[in-house]
Structure formats: C-alpha cells, structure tokens
Design a protein around this motif. Structure first.
Motif, PDB file in Angstrom:
ATOM      1  N   THR A  20       0.808  -1.221   0.000  1.00  0.00           N
ATOM      2  CA  THR A  20       0.000   0.000   0.000  1.00  0.00           C
ATOM      3  C   THR A  20       0.841   1.272   0.000  1.00  0.00           C
ATOM      4  N   ALA A  21       2.150   1.139   0.277  1.00  0.00           N
ATOM      5  CA  ALA A  21       3.080   2.274   0.382  1.00  0.00           C
ATOM      6  C   ALA A  21       2.767   3.153   1.596  1.00  0.00           C
ATOM      7  N   GLU A  22       1.915   2.678   2.507  1.00  0.00           N
ATOM      8  CA  GLU A  22       1.662   3.428   3.735  1.00  0.00           C
ATOM      9  C   GLU A  22       2.959   3.528   4.534  1.00  0.00           C
ATOM     10  N   LYS A  23       3.249   4.740   5.019  1.00  0.00           N
ATOM     11  CA  LYS A  23       4.506   5.001   5.726  1.00  0.00           C
ATOM     12  C   LYS A  23       4.191   5.534   7.120  1.00  0.00           C
ATOM     13  N   VAL A  24       4.785   4.888   8.143  1.00  0.00           N
ATOM     14  CA  VAL A  24       4.571   5.341   9.527  1.00  0.00           C
ATOM     15  C   VAL A  24       5.923   5.430  10.222  1.00  0.00           C
ATOM     16  N   PRO A  25       6.052   6.350  11.175  1.00  0.00           N
ATOM     17  CA  PRO A  25       7.346   6.498  11.865  1.00  0.00           C
ATOM     18  C   PRO A  25       7.632   5.338  12.800  1.00  0.00           C
ATOM     19  N   GLY A  26       8.919   5.070  13.020  1.00  0.00           N
ATOM     20  CA  GLY A  26       9.346   4.010  13.910  1.00  0.00           C
ATOM     21  C   GLY A  26       9.262   4.429  15.370  1.00  0.00           C
ATOM     22  N   ALA A 136       5.760  -4.755  15.128  1.00  0.00           N
ATOM     23  CA  ALA A 136       4.512  -4.328  15.757  1.00  0.00           C
ATOM     24  C   ALA A 136       4.003  -3.113  14.973  1.00  0.00           C
ATOM     25  N   TRP A 137       2.732  -3.156  14.558  1.00  0.00           N
ATOM     26  CA  TRP A 137       2.172  -2.098  13.705  1.00  0.00           C
ATOM     27  C   TRP A 137       0.877  -1.584  14.313  1.00  0.00           C
ATOM     28  N   SER A 138       0.759  -0.272  14.431  1.00  0.00           N
ATOM     29  CA  SER A 138      -0.452   0.347  14.958  1.00  0.00           C
ATOM     30  C   SER A 138      -1.193   1.080  13.856  1.00  0.00           C
ATOM     31  N   ASP A 139      -2.391   0.585  13.508  1.00  0.00           N
ATOM     32  CA  ASP A 139      -3.256   1.319  12.577  1.00  0.00           C
ATOM     33  C   ASP A 139      -3.872   2.528  13.266  1.00  0.00           C
ATOM     34  N   GLN A 140      -4.241   2.362  14.520  1.00  0.00           N
ATOM     35  CA  GLN A 140      -4.949   3.415  15.244  1.00  0.00           C
ATOM     36  C   GLN A 140      -4.087   4.652  15.449  1.00  0.00           C
ATOM     37  N   HIS A 141      -2.802   4.456  15.767  1.00  0.00           N
ATOM     38  CA  HIS A 141      -1.941   5.589  16.112  1.00  0.00           C
ATOM     39  C   HIS A 141      -0.812   5.815  15.107  1.00  0.00           C
ATOM     40  N   ASN A 142      -0.770   5.017  14.057  1.00  0.00           N
ATOM     41  CA  ASN A 142       0.190   5.222  12.961  1.00  0.00           C
ATOM     42  C   ASN A 142       1.650   5.224  13.409  1.00  0.00           C
ATOM     43  N   TYR A 143       2.118   4.085  13.856  1.00  0.00           N
ATOM     44  CA  TYR A 143       3.527   3.886  14.143  1.00  0.00           C
ATOM     45  C   TYR A 143       3.833   2.407  13.994  1.00  0.00           C
ATOM     46  N   ALA A 144       5.116   2.065  13.976  1.00  0.00           N
ATOM     47  CA  ALA A 144       5.538   0.669  13.894  1.00  0.00           C
ATOM     48  C   ALA A 144       6.917   0.541  14.517  1.00  0.00           C
ATOM     49  N   ALA A 192       3.541  -3.297  22.787  1.00  0.00           N
ATOM     50  CA  ALA A 192       2.478  -4.102  23.385  1.00  0.00           C
ATOM     51  C   ALA A 192       1.090  -3.557  23.073  1.00  0.00           C
ATOM     52  N   HIS A 193       0.965  -2.245  22.843  1.00  0.00           N
ATOM     53  CA  HIS A 193      -0.332  -1.637  22.563  1.00  0.00           C
ATOM     54  C   HIS A 193      -0.587  -1.464  21.072  1.00  0.00           C
ATOM     55  N   ALA A 194       0.277  -1.998  20.231  1.00  0.00           N
ATOM     56  CA  ALA A 194       0.048  -1.952  18.784  1.00  0.00           C
ATOM     57  C   ALA A 194      -1.105  -2.890  18.408  1.00  0.00           C
ATOM     58  N   ASP A 195      -1.575  -2.769  17.174  1.00  0.00           N
ATOM     59  CA  ASP A 195      -2.717  -3.572  16.726  1.00  0.00           C
ATOM     60  C   ASP A 195      -2.313  -4.931  16.166  1.00  0.00           C
ATOM     61  N   TRP A 196      -1.146  -4.965  15.507  1.00  0.00           N
ATOM     62  CA  TRP A 196      -0.788  -6.170  14.757  1.00  0.00           C
ATOM     63  C   TRP A 196       0.663  -6.580  14.984  1.00  0.00           C
ATOM     64  N   ILE A 197       0.910  -7.883  14.847  1.00  0.00           N
ATOM     65  CA  ILE A 197       2.259  -8.424  14.680  1.00  0.00           C
ATOM     66  C   ILE A 197       2.380  -8.833  13.221  1.00  0.00           C
ATOM     67  N   ILE A 198       3.443  -8.365  12.569  1.00  0.00           N
ATOM     68  CA  ILE A 198       3.638  -8.672  11.154  1.00  0.00           C
ATOM     69  C   ILE A 198       4.917  -9.483  10.988  1.00  0.00           C
ATOM     70  N   SER A 199       4.803 -10.650  10.386  1.00  0.00           N
ATOM     71  CA  SER A 199       5.941 -11.533  10.140  1.00  0.00           C
ATOM     72  C   SER A 199       6.729 -11.048   8.925  1.00  0.00           C
ATOM     73  N   PRO A 200       7.952 -11.552   8.740  1.00  0.00           N
ATOM     74  CA  PRO A 200       8.758 -11.146   7.581  1.00  0.00           C
ATOM     75  C   PRO A 200       8.062 -11.399   6.234  1.00  0.00           C
ATOM     76  N   LEU A 239       2.220   8.221  23.334  1.00  0.00           N
ATOM     77  CA  LEU A 239       1.322   8.855  22.369  1.00  0.00           C
ATOM     78  C   LEU A 239       1.531  10.369  22.334  1.00  0.00           C
ATOM     79  N   THR A 240       1.899  10.952  23.466  1.00  0.00           N
ATOM     80  CA  THR A 240       2.238  12.380  23.476  1.00  0.00           C
ATOM     81  C   THR A 240       3.452  12.644  22.595  1.00  0.00           C
ATOM     82  N   LEU A 241       4.459  11.782  22.708  1.00  0.00           N
ATOM     83  CA  LEU A 241       5.644  11.932  21.852  1.00  0.00           C
ATOM     84  C   LEU A 241       5.287  11.701  20.385  1.00  0.00           C
TER      85      LEU A 241
END
Length: 276
Positions: A20-26, A136-144, A192-200, A239-241
């Motif tokens: 999808t080319a979606e980009k989120v900060p680490g 670990a990928w968060s759809d709700q808060h956009n980070y990984a 731990a509060h992310a939405d998904w675990i993504i395998s290689p 989340l503040t950061l």
C-alpha cells in the motif's frame, strides 16, 4: 497489510507497507523526541577524553592538517556510538539464535561475555520463545517498530522464575548498553499496545494481551532481568511523543502564513546621516 520494509528520512526511520506504500514512523524515532540534554555533556566529555588520551597523535595530525584534527575530535562520539551499535547488533543476532535453540560454537572474544551471560539467563529463567524480531504495527496511532522477543515465562506469586509457576506472556527487550534507561518502558508499551504483529512474509496477527514486560540487560560484567511497566499511563506518554513527532515533521511547517503586512525601509538616524 503486506511485507514491511524500512527507510530513513531526515534522520528518522519509517516503516513502509510494500503493497500500500503506507509510511509510519518508527517507535525509536518517536521516542527520540524526548529531550536529552545529558548527551551534550557526554559528547563534550568524550571529545575531551579522546584529545587527552591521544594528545601526541592529535598534535601530529594538527601540524599537517588542522581541519583533519578537528574532525577527528568532533567525531569521537559518533565513532563510539557506531562501535557500540555494531556490538549491540551482533549480540542481538546471537541472542536470537540462542533462544531459537541453535547450537552456538566459538564466537568473537568481544561477544563471548554476552554469550555466556545469555546462556545463564536461559538456564535461570527458562523462557519459552513465542515470537522474535517481528514488526509491531499500529493502525490506530500510525507507528511501527521491531521488537526483540515475546516470551512465555513461568513465574511464582512474587514474580520470580518458577518451573511450576503460572505462565505469563511477556514483551521482552534485550539491552547491551552501559545502563538501562526509563525510555525502554515507552518503547515496549508502544509494541504491546500496537494492533498487529507482522511476520517477515507479511502475515499479520492481532497483538496479544500481555501480562507484563521485562528488559534483559546484559553487559560484559553480568546480566539482570528487570520488570518494566507498560500500562496505560506509560503508553499515553508515548502517544504524546507521537503527537510531538507529528508537530516536528508536519504540523510545524504549516503554522506560519505569508506576511499580510511588511516594511522594507530602515530608519536612518541623524547621527548616521552625518557620519556618511
């Protein structure tokens, strides 16, 4: 969600969904929004120590190339950081192979203390590996971010390792730095509060619910397995950061508009006119 790759942009790491080319900060880049004034003192001290410990060599370089001597000293902290990062990366690779049950032969002398201490940890704690080095990928808060391990531990009522104890699912991080810092709680709370675990291979599963988190701190001198808070209060700080990162990278560039009034004439005083 497809496979995930990483890119560097302006000194920060971003995770990118290859489909999808979606980009989120680490996670680490977000936590770097925390002010770290002590780093200025640390870098200055390391530069001074490098100069004193290599005084003759620095003087010799300066006689031929003053700019080169300056570069050598001002980059002392960068060289140290890169060296420590290389040792840490090699140690993390070693830990993963060991906890997956791979037989380990001889290792580089620099890594031998880490190997020995990790073997002690495995013997003393008896962890069962659930996942390692996944995203670990968060759809709700956009980070990984890439976590070190999810372990299942058997603990007694006091939280101590016990082969007959109750199983606990624990987010785990390996640290090989000189000290363990509170920011590790922000890091592991984010995972731990992310939405998904993504395998290689791009396969994703819902992030499980954890009983807690621990950091394994290993140095050449010894090791400690330390419980870490990852509750809602800690996660809210992360989340503040995340919002500060958004401000720094995007929002701050939109808040100043074009001037709606301006002037270009400079006031010239009588004294200035008479002095011409």
């Amino acid at each position: 969600m497809g496979k995930v790759r990483t890119i560097q942009r302006s000194g920060s790491r971003f995770y990118v969904d290859a489909e999808t080319a979606e980009k989120v900060p680490g996670v680490t880049s977000i936590i770097n929004m925390l002010p770290k004034p002590f780093l200025t003192y640390w870098a200055a001290r390391l530069t001074a120590e490098t100069a004193v410990q290599n005084l003759a060599a620095v003087a010799s370089i300066a006689e031929r190339d003053e700019a080169g001597a300056i570069d050598y000293l001002k980059n002392a902290h960068t060289r140290y950081t890169k060296l420590r990062a290389r040792v840490g990366s090699d140690a993390h690779d070693l830990f993963e192979r060991m906890i997956r049950g791979e037989a380990i032969g001889r290792v580089h002398p620099d890594l031998e203390p880490y190997r020995a201490h990790f073997a002690e940890f495995l013997e003393a704690v008896g962890p069962q590996l659930v996942r390692a080095e996944d995203v670990a990928w968060s759809d709700q808060h956009n980070y990984a971010g890439s976590f070190d391990a999810i372990l299942r531990l058997r603990l007694d009522d006091e939280g101590k390792p016990d082969p007959d104890g109750r199983p606990h699912l624990v987010m785990t991080d390996w640290k090989t730095s000189a000290n363990t810092y509170p920011e590790v709680a922000l890091q592991m709370a984010a995972y731990a509060h992310a939405d998904w675990i993504i395998s290689p291979d791009g396969t994703r599963e819902p992030m499980p619910t954890f009983d807690g988190a621990c950091v394994l701190h290993i140095t050449p001198e010894g090791w400690e397995f330390i419980p870490v808070r990852i509750d809602a209060e800690v996660f809210e700080v992360f989340l503040t950061l995340r919002r500060v990162f958004q401000w720094d990278r995007e929002t701050s560039k939109t808040v100043l508009g074009k001037a709606i009034a301006s002037g270009t004439r400079k006031l010239v005083t009588g004294t200035q006119r008479r002095s011409r």
